[in-house]
Design an enzyme around this catalytic site. Structure first.
Site, PDB file in Angstrom:
ATOM      1  CB  SER A 106      -0.961  -0.051   1.200  1.00 23.94           C
ATOM      2  OG  SER A 106      -1.948   0.937   1.124  1.00 23.94           O
ATOM      3  CG  ASP A 235      -7.298  -3.328  -2.678  1.00 29.00           C
ATOM      4  OD1 ASP A 235      -8.048  -2.585  -2.018  1.00 29.00           O
ATOM      5  OD2 ASP A 235      -6.065  -3.220  -2.686  1.00 29.00           O
ATOM      6  CG  HIS A 263      -5.767  -2.381   0.752  1.00 31.34           C
ATOM      7  ND1 HIS A 263      -5.213  -2.045  -0.466  1.00 31.34           N
ATOM      8  CD2 HIS A 263      -5.089  -1.655   1.685  1.00 31.34           C
ATOM      9  CE1 HIS A 263      -4.259  -1.152  -0.285  1.00 31.34           C
ATOM     10  NE2 HIS A 263      -4.155  -0.902   1.012  1.00 31.34           N
TER      11      HIS A 263
END
Length: 285
Positions: A106, A235, A263
């Site tokens: 991320s 996600d 995610h």
């Protein structure tokens, strides 16, 4: 996608093991460095780290500045380098022959990009797991800022933004609210991991151009490092479409997919993520 190979916990009891055999085992051992996403910490790798280590690899998990158990405050982060300092110290400590498999999740992407730019010779491959991967044309903040622009009012309302810094150079902090975590990040993860996140997430820096500066990472540094992107099919924070745009913006050596991961694949599909990391190590490290 196949499951991770069964861990190998001990060598056969064979008194005829040779020096050549021991050297071969050392060569098979890889060094992973795992970097968390925004507002999270090294704690989020607790399922992945022991699986990699059980197969004989070395694993370093990093708390970026003002993250996890790092005692700094977000107000102390005045640049991307400030945020990334703990990772840079880890790479500085490596020997000249050490090469890491550097893994970003991320919002850890810009920090991994910066580290690769500064220490390209110490990185075998940079792996971006549903991550804001920078390019070598725009500021390291580019993909994150594009994502912010695409957020709906509902998505933004479940994130808490603050301001610090100076009037001349305002910086932005971000905190991921419980509703955002539940709906967009952890919707397929075990409830225990969601509860853990609610207890441990912290205010972190938003990776904007005010923090990173407008200068791009370099072709001879970051651009010279092999990159692999791992997409997550379910996600809802970085959608499949946005992940594809990130890859098209700066093409990689290889794209891998974990179809049923949200995610947070280290929670929702940890063995599948480990399998990807094993395959990447065997091919690139």
């Amino acid at each position: 996608m196949r499951n991770c190979p069964q861990p190998i916990n001990e060598e056969p009891h064979n008194t005829t093991t040779t020096t050549r055999g021991r050297k071969k085992n050392r060569e098979k051992m890889k060094q992973y460095v795992l970097v968390h996403g925004g507002c999270h910490g090294a704690w989020c790798w607790y399922k992945v780290k022991p699986v990699l280590e059980a197969s004989g690899h070395r694993v370093t998990v990093v708390d970026l500045t003002a993250s996890g158990v790092n005692m700094s405050r977000v107000e102390e982060i005045q640049s991307l380098e400030d945020y990334t300092k703990p990772l840079l110290k880890v790479l500085e400590s490596f020997g000249s022959d050490d090469k890491a498999i550097l893994v970003a999740h991320s919002l850890g992407g810009p920090s991994v990009g910066l580290a690769a730019d500064m220490f390209p010779s110490k990185i075998a491959v940079a792996v971006f797991v549903t991550s804001f991967m920078p390019d070598i044309t725009n500021p390291p903040s580019y993909t994150f800022e594009k994502c912010l622009e695409s957020f709906t009012e509902e998505e933004s309302s479940n994130m808490e933004f603050g301001t610090y810094g100076t009037h001349e150079r305002p910086l932005t902090s971000v905190f991921l609210g419980t509703k955002f975590l539940a709906k967009y990040m952890y919707q397929l993860s075990p409830v225990e991991d969601f509860e853990l996140a609610k207890m441990l997430v912290r205010v972190g820096p938003a990776i904007t151009s005010n923090l990173t500066g407008t200068k791009s990472l370099t072709e001879e540094g970051y651009g010279s490092v092999a990159r692999v992107y791992v997409t997550c099919g379910e996600d809802k924070s970085l959608t499949k479409e946005f992940q594809r745009w990130i890859i098209e913006n700066f093409p990689v050596k290889e794209v891998m997919e974990i179809k049923d991961a949200d995610h947070m694949p280290m929670f929702s599909k940890p063995l599948e993520l480990c399998d990807c990391l094993f395959k990447i190590a065997n091919k690139y490290a």
